[in-house]
Motif scaffolding. Structure first.
Motif, PDB file in Angstrom:
ATOM      1  N   ILE A 106       0.842  -1.207   0.000  1.00  0.00           N
ATOM      2  CA  ILE A 106       0.000   0.000   0.000  1.00  0.00           C
ATOM      3  C   ILE A 106       0.872   1.252   0.000  1.00  0.00           C
ATOM      4  N   ILE A 107       1.933   1.240   0.838  1.00  0.00           N
ATOM      5  CA  ILE A 107       2.856   2.386   0.879  1.00  0.00           C
ATOM      6  C   ILE A 107       3.530   2.575  -0.476  1.00  0.00           C
ATOM      7  N   VAL A 108       3.957   1.463  -1.088  1.00  0.00           N
ATOM      8  CA  VAL A 108       4.614   1.532  -2.402  1.00  0.00           C
ATOM      9  C   VAL A 108       3.662   2.116  -3.443  1.00  0.00           C
ATOM     10  N   GLN A 109       2.409   1.662  -3.452  1.00  0.00           N
ATOM     11  CA  GLN A 109       1.444   2.161  -4.431  1.00  0.00           C
ATOM     12  C   GLN A 109       1.140   3.639  -4.209  1.00  0.00           C
ATOM     13  N   LEU A 110       1.082   4.075  -2.951  1.00  0.00           N
ATOM     14  CA  LEU A 110       0.884   5.492  -2.669  1.00  0.00           C
ATOM     15  C   LEU A 110       2.045   6.329  -3.191  1.00  0.00           C
ATOM     16  N   LEU A 111       3.279   5.839  -2.992  1.00  0.00           N
ATOM     17  CA  LEU A 111       4.459   6.543  -3.503  1.00  0.00           C
ATOM     18  C   LEU A 111       4.436   6.615  -5.032  1.00  0.00           C
ATOM     19  N   ILE A 112       3.983   5.536  -5.661  1.00  0.00           N
ATOM     20  CA  ILE A 112       3.901   5.516  -7.124  1.00  0.00           C
ATOM     21  C   ILE A 112       2.873   6.534  -7.607  1.00  0.00           C
ATOM     22  N   VAL A 113       1.726   6.626  -6.918  1.00  0.00           N
ATOM     23  CA  VAL A 113       0.706   7.607  -7.299  1.00  0.00           C
ATOM     24  C   VAL A 113       1.262   9.024  -7.194  1.00  0.00           C
ATOM     25  N   VAL A 114       1.963   9.311  -6.084  1.00  0.00           N
ATOM     26  CA  VAL A 114       2.548  10.644  -5.887  1.00  0.00           C
ATOM     27  C   VAL A 114       3.562  10.951  -6.989  1.00  0.00           C
ATOM     28  N   PHE A 115       4.455   9.990  -7.287  1.00  0.00           N
ATOM     29  CA  PHE A 115       5.451  10.204  -8.341  1.00  0.00           C
ATOM     30  C   PHE A 115       4.789  10.384  -9.703  1.00  0.00           C
ATOM     31  N   ALA A 116       3.796   9.558 -10.008  1.00  0.00           N
ATOM     32  CA  ALA A 116       3.138   9.635 -11.318  1.00  0.00           C
ATOM     33  C   ALA A 116       2.432  10.978 -11.493  1.00  0.00           C
ATOM     34  N   LEU A 117       1.763  11.451 -10.437  1.00  0.00           N
ATOM     35  CA  LEU A 117       1.028  12.706 -10.551  1.00  0.00           C
ATOM     36  C   LEU A 117       1.945  13.927 -10.542  1.00  0.00           C
ATOM     37  N   LEU A 118       2.921  13.943  -9.628  1.00  0.00           N
ATOM     38  CA  LEU A 118       3.809  15.107  -9.542  1.00  0.00           C
ATOM     39  C   LEU A 118       4.913  15.065 -10.599  1.00  0.00           C
ATOM     40  N   GLY A 119       5.618  13.940 -10.674  1.00  0.00           N
ATOM     41  CA  GLY A 119       6.769  13.856 -11.573  1.00  0.00           C
ATOM     42  C   GLY A 119       6.384  13.739 -13.029  1.00  0.00           C
ATOM     43  N   MET A 120       5.390  12.897 -13.330  1.00  0.00           N
ATOM     44  CA  MET A 120       5.067  12.635 -14.729  1.00  0.00           C
ATOM     45  C   MET A 120       3.965  13.553 -15.258  1.00  0.00           C
ATOM     46  N   TRP A 179       2.439  16.417 -13.779  1.00  0.00           N
ATOM     47  CA  TRP A 179       2.747  17.839 -13.625  1.00  0.00           C
ATOM     48  C   TRP A 179       4.056  18.197 -14.328  1.00  0.00           C
ATOM     49  N   GLY A 180       5.106  17.394 -14.090  1.00  0.00           N
ATOM     50  CA  GLY A 180       6.397  17.672 -14.731  1.00  0.00           C
ATOM     51  C   GLY A 180       6.332  17.539 -16.243  1.00  0.00           C
ATOM     52  N   GLY A 181       5.628  16.532 -16.729  1.00  0.00           N
ATOM     53  CA  GLY A 181       5.464  16.353 -18.169  1.00  0.00           C
ATOM     54  C   GLY A 181       4.664  17.483 -18.800  1.00  0.00           C
ATOM     55  N   TYR A 182       3.642  17.960 -18.073  1.00  0.00           N
ATOM     56  CA  TYR A 182       2.856  19.096 -18.566  1.00  0.00           C
ATOM     57  C   TYR A 182       3.730  20.342 -18.691  1.00  0.00           C
ATOM     58  N   LEU A 183       4.565  20.591 -17.672  1.00  0.00           N
ATOM     59  CA  LEU A 183       5.457  21.750 -17.727  1.00  0.00           C
ATOM     60  C   LEU A 183       6.441  21.633 -18.887  1.00  0.00           C
ATOM     61  N   ALA A 184       7.029  20.444 -19.060  1.00  0.00           N
ATOM     62  CA  ALA A 184       7.989  20.241 -20.156  1.00  0.00           C
ATOM     63  C   ALA A 184       7.320  20.434 -21.513  1.00  0.00           C
ATOM     64  N   ALA A 185       6.127  19.894 -21.670  1.00  0.00           N
ATOM     65  CA  ALA A 185       5.411  20.024 -22.950  1.00  0.00           C
ATOM     66  C   ALA A 185       5.007  21.468 -23.209  1.00  0.00           C
ATOM     67  N   SER A 186       4.557  22.173 -22.168  1.00  0.00           N
ATOM     68  CA  SER A 186       4.130  23.564 -22.364  1.00  0.00           C
ATOM     69  C   SER A 186       5.305  24.479 -22.679  1.00  0.00           C
ATOM     70  N   ILE A 187       6.477  24.215 -22.084  1.00  0.00           N
ATOM     71  CA  ILE A 187       7.668  25.021 -22.377  1.00  0.00           C
ATOM     72  C   ILE A 187       8.107  24.824 -23.825  1.00  0.00           C
ATOM     73  N   ALA A 188       8.023  23.580 -24.307  1.00  0.00           N
ATOM     74  CA  ALA A 188       8.513  23.263 -25.656  1.00  0.00           C
ATOM     75  C   ALA A 188       7.419  23.314 -26.715  1.00  0.00           C
ATOM     76  N   TRP A 189       6.215  23.739 -26.346  1.00  0.00           N
ATOM     77  CA  TRP A 189       5.091  23.655 -27.275  1.00  0.00           C
ATOM     78  C   TRP A 189       5.261  24.535 -28.511  1.00  0.00           C
ATOM     79  N   ASN A 190       5.955  25.648 -28.382  1.00  0.00           N
ATOM     80  CA  ASN A 190       6.120  26.573 -29.509  1.00  0.00           C
ATOM     81  C   ASN A 190       7.447  26.404 -30.241  1.00  0.00           C
ATOM     82  N   GLN A 191       8.250  25.404 -29.819  1.00  0.00           N
ATOM     83  CA  GLN A 191       9.525  25.164 -30.503  1.00  0.00           C
ATOM     84  C   GLN A 191       9.290  24.179 -31.642  1.00  0.00           C
ATOM     85  N   GLN A 192       9.527  24.640 -32.849  1.00  0.00           N
ATOM     86  CA  GLN A 192       9.219  23.856 -34.037  1.00  0.00           C
ATOM     87  C   GLN A 192      10.293  22.806 -34.308  1.00  0.00           C
ATOM     88  N   LEU A 193       9.869  21.607 -34.677  1.00  0.00           N
ATOM     89  CA  LEU A 193      10.804  20.601 -35.178  1.00  0.00           C
ATOM     90  C   LEU A 193      11.266  21.019 -36.572  1.00  0.00           C
TER      91      LEU A 193
END
Length: 198
Positions: free
Chosen positions: A89-103, A105-119
């Protein structure tokens, strides 16, 4: 709930297969255009990088849904069943926290920063490379919550046993024969052929 998880996991598996198939085709075209046509494709390298990133995260979410991710559970299995349940249960709670904060929220920030940079070779922005991170994070968080509820309610084992009955333990099992039986059969066959010659 488990049926829903199974459907989503299967969909992720199919998406991973499709991404892998397209990645292989794009990479083959890239090699063919460079080595055979001597006219390197400009778009295939960027597309293959994008597909590889998407495949990595989609495959990770699929593997998490299958509970096939790496888990070092040697120490945890030494404890009692109730302690194992609490640890999971503790492990699954830690995974939820990492997935929500790290992936997510962090993924949203990374995508929004790079959204206007053209390939350079594709009509897409670099944000499309990163947008898969929060998507995979949502799936992983959802799977972790489902596993947490299943383990807490006792519907699922904290650390399920791995069925290794069908896996070969040595080279002889892999080849599907017992060396002693094979040796006996070889000796008997040699004796029969020697008698036939006599």
């Amino acid at each position: 709930m488990m049926k829903f998880k199974s459907v989503v996991t299967k969909a992720l598996g199919l998406a991973s297969i499709a991404l892998f198939a397209v990645l292989v085709c794009v990479t083959v075209w890239q090699v063919f255009s460079r080595q055979v046509l001597h006219s390197p494709s400009t778009w295939s390298e960027e597309l293959s990088k994008l597909l590889f990133v998407w495949l990595s995260f989609a495959g990770s979410a699929f593997l998490f849904g299958e509970r096939g991710h790496i888990a070092v559970d040697f120490v945890a299995r030494k404890f009692s069943s109730s302690t194992q349940r609490i640890l999971q249960i503790i492990v699954q709670l830690l995974i939820v926290v990492f997935a929500l904060l790290g992936m997510v929220w962090g993924g949203y920030l990374a995508a929004s920063i790079a959204w206007n940079q053209q390939l350079t070779a594709l009509p897409l922005t670099i944000g499309w490379v990163y947008v898969v991170i929060p998507i995979a994070g949502l799936f992983i968080a959802m799977f972790a919550v489902i596993d947490l509820i299943s383990v807490a309610s006792g519907k699922e084992e904290p650390y399920p046993d791995i069925d290794e009955s069908e896996e070969p333990r040595d080279l002889d099992e892999l080849e599907g024969h017992d060396p002693d039986v094979a040796l006996t059969a070889d000796v008997a066959g040699s004796a029969d052929s020697a008698e036939g010659r006599n």
